[in-house]
Design an enzyme around this catalytic site. Structure first.
Site, mmCIF file in Angstrom:
data_model
loop_
_atom_site.group_PDB
_atom_site.id
_atom_site.type_symbol
_atom_site.label_atom_id
_atom_site.label_comp_id
_atom_site.label_asym_id
_atom_site.label_seq_id
_atom_site.Cartn_x
_atom_site.Cartn_y
_atom_site.Cartn_z
ATOM 1 N N TYR A 359 0.852 -1.193 0.000
ATOM 2 C CA TYR A 359 0.000 0.000 0.000
ATOM 3 C C TYR A 359 0.889 1.244 0.000
ATOM 4 O O TYR A 359 1.773 1.382 0.840
ATOM 5 C CB TYR A 359 -0.898 -0.040 1.229
ATOM 6 N N CYS A 360 0.649 2.141 -0.957
ATOM 7 C CA CYS A 360 1.367 3.418 -1.041
ATOM 8 C C CYS A 360 2.869 3.138 -1.162
ATOM 9 O O CYS A 360 3.297 2.393 -2.038
ATOM 10 C CB CYS A 360 1.021 4.277 0.168
ATOM 11 N N LEU A 361 3.701 3.717 -0.301
ATOM 12 C CA LEU A 361 5.136 3.471 -0.365
ATOM 13 C C LEU A 361 5.457 2.009 -0.106
ATOM 14 O O LEU A 361 6.458 1.481 -0.607
ATOM 15 C CB LEU A 361 5.870 4.351 0.651
ATOM 16 N N GLY A 363 3.783 -0.359 -1.293
ATOM 17 C CA GLY A 363 3.623 -0.974 -2.601
ATOM 18 C C GLY A 363 4.841 -0.747 -3.478
ATOM 19 O O GLY A 363 5.261 -1.647 -4.225
ATOM 20 N N PHE A 387 -1.758 -1.140 -3.927
ATOM 21 C CA PHE A 387 -2.820 -0.184 -3.632
ATOM 22 C C PHE A 387 -2.240 1.233 -3.643
ATOM 23 O O PHE A 387 -1.329 1.541 -2.867
ATOM 24 C CB PHE A 387 -3.445 -0.444 -2.261
#
Length: 628
Positions: A359-361, A363, A387
């Protein structure tokens, strides 16, 4: 008299230490001129001084610069005034050298003044005259019906016309780059938002009416709210209302055990709720700038609980909140910590692959890790889900306004002094991106109207951020964000470069329509980098709210389409036109996609192993989530 030789040696040692902090080596060979210039992969150069006075001069002046900027950063919330001033000056000089643009702006100013004058005359004859300019769709400041009464309708119309003129002044100037135009437009918007008529008692009809009706009691309540917020801010407390959302009691309540812990993370394994589970476990890696429980919020909107209830074995990374002692922890340390977590998952659920989720960083980290694993022949990943994740940072959206060479150097000076990036300094930039909603709207409602905004789980989580170590954040900004090394195949793991195109497992990529941090068109660039089937899903909502989109959440919709490995590239616009539109939550789509790529159900594994080092340590949510 002090020993001159001893003083010289001491100064050499200190100067070398400063050089190491400024450009920490990455424990890997450089392999390129760009890396040598950045100093992030190369060994620090030998410091040689001819005299103690010269050593003292170089060391003390550099330290003075760093200390001065570090203290200034505390007042600017980490935003560099130098880079912004330079950009504004560049815009102004080019505007002064563009007489045609000046004439155009004067003409626009005259036309807008005429429009306002005509509108004022029509209002005098007909109070129901429609406005001559409408606010942008996301601008909700002037929605109250009182704004349609005189003189407030004339006031806010004049403001919107001025706002439009400033946008025209910032853009379309020969010689000014698109980024500089965006920065000037952004700064102009911030200044205009500050003096918006909605921010003042006399020019905001809703506030004025409330003040007259309550005899000023709203302002008294607002002053009390301000004092309470100020006291909490200076004492390091979380905002009022967050005490109703305590991890382990109100949020992050999905049962489980911490089965592994290292210096940077805890690994949580959630307890099964079904008699049988898919054989492949799920490993979720959230961003290290946030507490993990955004994916395990309240019981009704917890993605972790939802996946467990669908028959998956779920592991979650909970990042430690670093301190000054962790200043030298770099990106390699974070990659290493995730590698250890993957080893733990493999030991607890052996003889099968795993579904990686980032998720975000987190990811971005997982995408890089997946590329490394594919390069090295490590086949433990069965699939990869990302994500709100960017892998190409060439067009990162409005956040790029705060990431330039000047800004990174400013942040490095601040982190050099503190050893980390403080959460408040990080939050300042994100709040400015949506200042009308996150700053001035709160100012109006809580301080002018005297009405406390009701706290909810996502807002409470948003206030519970984590710090970032000096070295790691510097490496991330310089190599991945500014240098875009991951997209260009220059980023190195294990001593060799990695490429997203080497990922050989199916990818499920989720983006959101209103993401200011990772715009969906930027996230979509994964199609240009990866050479594997990609199921791309675009859901309504923002960077966080769009991901927390449980079944039953009203007003949710999404578009989804899978691009095969051999299909030609389609532009974001073409993809949007071809994708299927569906109502509701996207979570069931993720479950269906994972289920199709999972084996036959088996009995659930135990929580941890019976012997060290992956025995259950303590109950979820663990200890790291409570660190402040």
């Amino acid at each position: 008299m002090p020993d001159t030789k001893a003083v010289t040696e001491d100064l050499k040692t200190k100067a070398a230490g400063e050089t190491s902090r400024q450009s920490p080596d990455s424990k890997e060979p450089s392999g390129s001129q760009e890396e040598e210039r950045s100093g992030l992969h190369a060994e620090p150069p030998e410091i040689v001084y001819t005299s103690p006075l010269e050593a003292l001069d170089r060391y003390s002046t550099k330290s003075l610069d760093r200390a001065a900027n570090a203290h200034l950063a505390r007042f600017t919330l980490g935003v560099s005034p130098y880079g912004l001033s330079s950009t504004f000056f560049t815009w102004w000089v080019h505007l002064m050298g563009a007489p045609g643009k000046q004439v155009q702006l004067m003409e626009k100013a005259a036309r807008k003044a005429m429009r306002l004058g005509i509108y004022a005359g029509q209002l005098a004859r007909d109070p129901e005259t429609p406005p001559c300019i409408k606010p942008l769709p996301h601008d909700h400041r002037f929605e109250h019906e009182a704004w349609q009464t005189w003189p407030y309708n004339l006031i806010y119309q004049a403001f919107l016309l001025s706002q439009q003129w400033w946008y025209n002044a910032a853009c379309d100037i020969d010689g000014v780059s698109a980024r500089d135009e965006q920065v000037v437009s952004f700064l102009s918007r911030q200044m205009l938002d500050m003096i918006s008529p909605s921010n003042f008692i006399a020019t905001n009809p809703e506030v004025a009416q409330t003040t007259l009706r309550e005899g000023g009691a709203n302002l008294l309540r607002g002053y009390q709210n301000f004092l309470e917020d100020w006291e909490r801010a200076v004492s390091g407390k979380l905002p009022i209302g967050t005490e109703d959302y305590l991890p382990g009691r109100d949020v992050a309540t999905t049962p489980g055990k911490v089965v592994f812990r290292n210096r940077l993370l805890e690994l949580i394994q959630y307890a099964p709720t079904t008699g049988k589970v898919k054989p492949e476990p799920i490993l979720i890696v959230p961003a290290w700038i946030m507490k993990y429980y955004i994916l395990d919020l309240s019981p009704h909107n917890s993605l972790a609980r939802y996946l467990v209830d669908q028959g998956f074995t779920v592991f979650m990374v909970s990042w430690r909140n670093p301190t000054a002692e962790d200043r030298d922890k770099g990106m390699n340390d974070y990659f290493g910590a995730v590698a250890e977590a993957m080893d733990a998952v493999t030991a607890i659920v052996p003889d099968t692959g795993m579904h990686g989720v980032g998720y975000c960083l987190g990811g971005t980290l997982m995408a890089a890790k997946a590329a490394q694993m594919a390069r090295d022949g490590d086949d433990r990943l069965a699939t990869l889900a990302l994500f709100a994740t960017q892998t190409d940072f060439e067009e990162p959206g409005e956040l790029q306004l705060f990431v330039s060479e000047s800004e990174v150097a400013f942040l490095e000076n601040m982190m050099w002094d503190q050893g980390y990036l403080e959460t408040k300094q990080m939050a300042g930039a994100f709040q400015l991106l949506r200042s009308a909603d996150l700053i001035w709207s709160r100012y109006i409602h809580e301080y002018l109207m005297g009405r406390r905004q009701e706290m909810f789980d996502l807002m409470a989580w948003n206030a519970d951020a984590t710090r970032m170590p000096y070295r790691m954040h510097s490496e991330y900004l310089r190599q991945i964000f500014l240098g875009n090394e991951l997209a260009e195949g220059k980023y190195r793991l294990g001593g060799k470069p990695i490429a997203i195109g080497e990922i050989d497992v199916p990818i499920f990529c989720v983006s959101t329509t209103s993401d200011h941090v990772a715009p969906w068109q930027s996230v979509y660039k994964l199609h240009l980098l990866a050479d594997t089937p990609i199921t791309f899903l675009l859901t309504s909502g923002g960077h966080n709210a769009g991901i927390v989109s449980e079944p039953g959440h009203e007003g949710r919709e999404f578009r989804i389409r899978t691009t095969g490995e051999d299909e030609p590239y389609a532009s974001p616009e073409d993809w949007l036109a071809a994708a299927d539109r569906r109502d509701g939550s996207w979570w069931p789509e993720l479950v269906a996609w994972l289920s199709e790529r999972s084996g036959k159900e088996v009995p659930p594994p135990g929580l941890g192993t019976d012997t060290a080092p992956y025995q259950a340590i303590e109950n979820a949510p663990g200890s790291y989530v409570f660190q402040r």
